[in-house]
Design a protein around this motif. Sequence first.
Motif, PDB file in Angstrom:
ATOM      1  N   MET A   1       0.844  -1.186   0.000  1.00 12.27           N
ATOM      2  CA  MET A   1       0.000   0.000   0.000  1.00 12.27           C
ATOM      3  C   MET A   1       0.888   1.248   0.000  1.00 12.27           C
ATOM      4  O   MET A   1       1.805   1.358   0.798  1.00 12.27           O
ATOM      5  CB  MET A   1      -0.893  -0.018   1.240  1.00 12.27           C
ATOM      6  N   THR A   2       0.616   2.177  -0.887  1.00 14.36           N
ATOM      7  CA  THR A   2       1.402   3.394  -0.961  1.00 14.36           C
ATOM      8  C   THR A   2       0.771   4.477  -0.107  1.00 14.36           C
ATOM      9  O   THR A   2      -0.437   4.529   0.089  1.00 14.36           O
ATOM     10  CB  THR A   2       1.502   3.897  -2.417  1.00 14.36           C
ATOM     11  N   ASP A   3       1.620   5.340   0.396  1.00 14.91           N
ATOM     12  CA  ASP A   3       1.173   6.454   1.229  1.00 14.91           C
ATOM     13  C   ASP A   3       0.672   7.563   0.311  1.00 14.91           C
ATOM     14  O   ASP A   3       1.375   7.983  -0.606  1.00 14.91           O
ATOM     15  CB  ASP A   3       2.341   6.942   2.077  1.00 14.91           C
ATOM     16  N   SER A   4      -0.528   8.035   0.549  1.00 19.27           N
ATOM     17  CA  SER A   4      -1.107   9.056  -0.327  1.00 19.27           C
ATOM     18  C   SER A   4      -0.724  10.479   0.084  1.00 19.27           C
ATOM     19  O   SER A   4      -1.043  11.422  -0.622  1.00 19.27           O
ATOM     20  CB  SER A   4      -2.631   8.923  -0.349  1.00 19.27           C
ATOM     21  N   ARG A   5      -0.034  10.617   1.220  1.00 21.58           N
ATOM     22  CA  ARG A   5       0.386  11.953   1.630  1.00 21.58           C
ATOM     23  C   ARG A   5       1.562  12.411   0.773  1.00 21.58           C
ATOM     24  O   ARG A   5       2.495  11.655   0.544  1.00 21.58           O
ATOM     25  CB  ARG A   5       0.802  11.961   3.103  1.00 21.58           C
ATOM     26  N   ASP A   7       4.978  14.718  -0.156  1.00 25.29           N
ATOM     27  CA  ASP A   7       6.114  15.260   0.582  1.00 25.29           C
ATOM     28  C   ASP A   7       6.016  16.788   0.552  1.00 25.29           C
ATOM     29  O   ASP A   7       5.232  17.354  -0.218  1.00 25.29           O
ATOM     30  CB  ASP A   7       7.429  14.796  -0.036  1.00 25.29           C
ATOM     31  N   ASP A  94       3.201  14.608  10.239  1.00 26.62           N
ATOM     32  CA  ASP A  94       2.724  13.256   9.927  1.00 26.62           C
ATOM     33  C   ASP A  94       1.295  13.240   9.391  1.00 26.62           C
ATOM     34  O   ASP A  94       0.941  12.394   8.582  1.00 26.62           O
ATOM     35  CB  ASP A  94       2.824  12.357  11.163  1.00 26.62           C
ATOM     36  N   GLU A  95       0.501  14.181   9.837  1.00 23.51           N
ATOM     37  CA  GLU A  95      -0.885  14.284   9.367  1.00 23.51           C
ATOM     38  C   GLU A  95      -0.952  14.718   7.903  1.00 23.51           C
ATOM     39  O   GLU A  95      -1.786  14.229   7.138  1.00 23.51           O
ATOM     40  CB  GLU A  95      -1.616  15.295  10.255  1.00 23.51           C
ATOM     41  N   ALA A  98       4.436  13.039   3.970  1.00 23.91           N
ATOM     42  CA  ALA A  98       5.301  11.877   4.146  1.00 23.91           C
ATOM     43  C   ALA A  98       6.382  11.935   3.066  1.00 23.91           C
ATOM     44  O   ALA A  98       6.097  12.263   1.916  1.00 23.91           O
ATOM     45  CB  ALA A  98       4.514  10.583   4.024  1.00 23.91           C
TER      46      ALA A  98
END
Length: 129
Positions: A1-5, A7, A94-95, A98
Amino acid sequence: MTDSRPDIQTEADVQRLVDTFYQKVNQDELLDPVFNGFAHVDWQRHLPIMYDFWSSLLLGTSRYSGRPFPKHMPLPVDATHFTRWMQLFEATVDELFAGPVADIAKVRALNIATMFEYRLRKRDPLSLL
């Protein structure tokens, strides 16, 4: 699963980080009295300075010039305040974000908080650090 946030990559990202973080500060029972009760921060003036500060640190823009530590010397803060400041800052990063720059933001914030807390504990205005 990839992080949708995303950078932190743009000025808009920096502004979003700063605005969201200081919204939390202004609602925090420990930090709000320092920023708004004791220091009476003028947020319209302060936030653009914080945008420049974090833009310089995270995006390399070199827009910030100044000495932030002396302004913090009169504040009635201790390690508890710095710990809470870090908790809110890390939670905000973090919210919202990423990635490598988000990680750098947390490291730089910790370095700043650690040095400020140390110097305020010492109350050494002649230190070159």
